[in-house]
Write an enzyme that holds these catalytic residues in place. Structure first.
Site, PDB file in Angstrom:
ATOM      1  CG  ASP A   1      17.009  10.516  -4.687  1.00 43.77           C
ATOM      2  OD1 ASP A   1      17.358  11.707  -4.598  1.00 43.77           O
ATOM      3  OD2 ASP A   1      17.644   9.582  -4.172  1.00 43.77           O
TER       4      ASP A   1
ATOM      5  CE  LYS B   1      20.281   7.844   1.227  1.00 45.13           C
ATOM      6  NZ  LYS B   1      20.814   8.387  -0.046  1.00 45.13           N
TER       7      LYS B   1
ATOM      8  CD  GLU C   1      14.745  10.312  -1.391  1.00 40.60           C
ATOM      9  OE1 GLU C   1      15.996  10.193  -1.314  1.00 40.60           O
ATOM     10  OE2 GLU C   1      13.972   9.348  -1.320  1.00 40.60           O
TER      11      GLU C   1
ATOM     12  CG  ASP D   1      19.406  11.701   0.697  1.00 40.93           C
ATOM     13  OD1 ASP D   1      20.132  11.384   1.666  1.00 40.93           O
ATOM     14  OD2 ASP D   1      19.262  10.941  -0.283  1.00 40.93           O
TER      15      ASP D   1
ATOM     16  CE  LYS E   1      19.228   6.114  -6.509  1.00 38.36           C
ATOM     17  NZ  LYS E   1      19.469   7.289  -5.673  1.00 38.36           N
TER      18      LYS E   1
END
Length: 360
Positions: free
Chosen positions: A198, A273, A224, A249, A168
């Site tokens: 991400d 998700k 992402e 995402d 991240k």
């Protein structure tokens, strides 16, 4: 003729406690509120199916102050209704009875009724992960924090045998993030370790392409959501010009017209998700739309407990994807539900020698 039955529902709330401060571009997480949904037949209470409704703070469409009241009311309204006990019809009925604006509740109810349909044994869908203990390759997630904390996570994931690392980015100094990626690449080539990043929408449109160009030097598999969701034309342009592949995402959340979004942006990848997208049926629709356009995908948990993670893993296995999934979050919490889900050598496994803890 189909077998019709009346299903009743209850729920249990638990606050999951993180083992560390989990940093994201939207803030630091220390606990996660989840609601476990129980589905059962009144005449056979010893058999129950379990699902999970767990909206993600500041991101889920159903992250709202009155969520528990809405969940309670929704389950009470459905309790005692007739359900067609066939997988496809069950999923269809959930979509008809629960608003698209309540995606985590849809996912929780879908999982609970499918578990009940299959005998209350945590088997959600026919899949090799549950039935044959076939492992699923997953990425090792590196949470945001200071450089030392992130470096220690990287060392740990590499030592654990992960071949795909996801970091991240967007919370600390960008140069420090580049240094961390350079540290990994100096030790492992692209053939040895897959690197994903991400940004959670943290890049500004003015500098996004420049940052993507800097990241590209490290052989990044994908990034992402580089910019904030909802900027469709900007995202389309970035996907065309970026030197590294972009995965959508947050861009997918709340979108019902899947075909139009994918046609406009034409991304190389999408991230799925189920908790945020509206559950199993909606996720299957995204997969169908993506694959018809040669867009690749993988699934990622949204910080669910092991109840939700189990369902997502079975859904991923059901589609036989070889891409590493984002399903390593079950070990985040001090008080997660004990389960057969285990991680070894960068793979999630369903260890049949382990038992589920009773949510009740």
């Amino acid at each position: 003729m189909s077998d019709y039955s009346r299903i009743h529902f209850q729920y249990i709330k638990r606050n999951l406690k993180f083992k560390f401060d989990a940093g994201t571009s939207r803030g630091v997480l220390r606990e996660k509120e989840v609601f476990w949904i129980k589905a059962f037949f009144p005449g056979k209470p010893e058999v129950s199916g379990w699902g999970e409704a767990a909206p993600l703070v500041k991101l889920s469409p159903d992250d709202r102050p009155d969520f528990e009241a809405v969940l309670k009311s929704t389950l009470e309204q459905m309790s005692g209704e007739l359900w067609d006990m066939e997988e496809g019809e069950l999923l269809k009925q959930v979509g008809e009875r629960i608003s698209f604006k309540l995606p985590s509740i849809r996912f929780g109810v879908e999982t609970a009724v499918l578990d009940l349909l299959n005998g209350g044994k945590k088997c959600i869908l026919g899949n090799e992960f549950y039935q044959k203990n076939t492992p699923i390759a997953i990425n090792g997630l590196i949470w945001m924090g200071d450089k030392g904390f992130m470096l220690s996570q990287i060392e740990s994931k590499l030592a654990q045998g992960f071949s795909c690392i996801k970091m991240k980015i967007g919370a600390i100094d960008f140069q420090q993030e580049l240094d961390l990626l350079g540290y990994i690449r100096a030790r492992f080539s692209e053939d040895d370790i897959i690197l994903r990043v991400d940004a959670n929408g943290a890049f500004l449109p003015a500098n996004a392409l420049f940052k993507l160009q800097q990241l590209a030097q490290f052989g990044i598999h994908s990034i992402e959501q580089p910019i904030r969701a909802g900027q469709v034309e900007l995202m389309r342009k970035l996907c065309q010009e970026s030197p590294l592949p972009i995965a959508l995402d947050e861009e997918l959340i709340g979108v019902q017209d899947k075909a139009t979004l994918l046609d406009k942006i034409q991304p190389p990848y999408i991230i799925l998700k189920p908790t945020l997208l509206g559950g199993i049926a909606e996720t299957k629709q995204w997969i169908a739309e993506a694959e018809s356009r040669n867009i690749d995908w993988w699934m990622t948990s949204a910080l669910e407990s092991n109840i939700g993670l189990n369902a997502i893993a079975q859904l991923a296995s059901n589609h036989h994807t070889a891409i590493p999934q984002g399903l390593g979050t079950g070990q985040l919490y001090h008080n997660n539900l004990a389960s057969p889900l285990t991680i070894t050598e960068g793979h999630l496994r369903y260890d049949l020698s382990q038992n589920w803890e009773d949510p009740a």
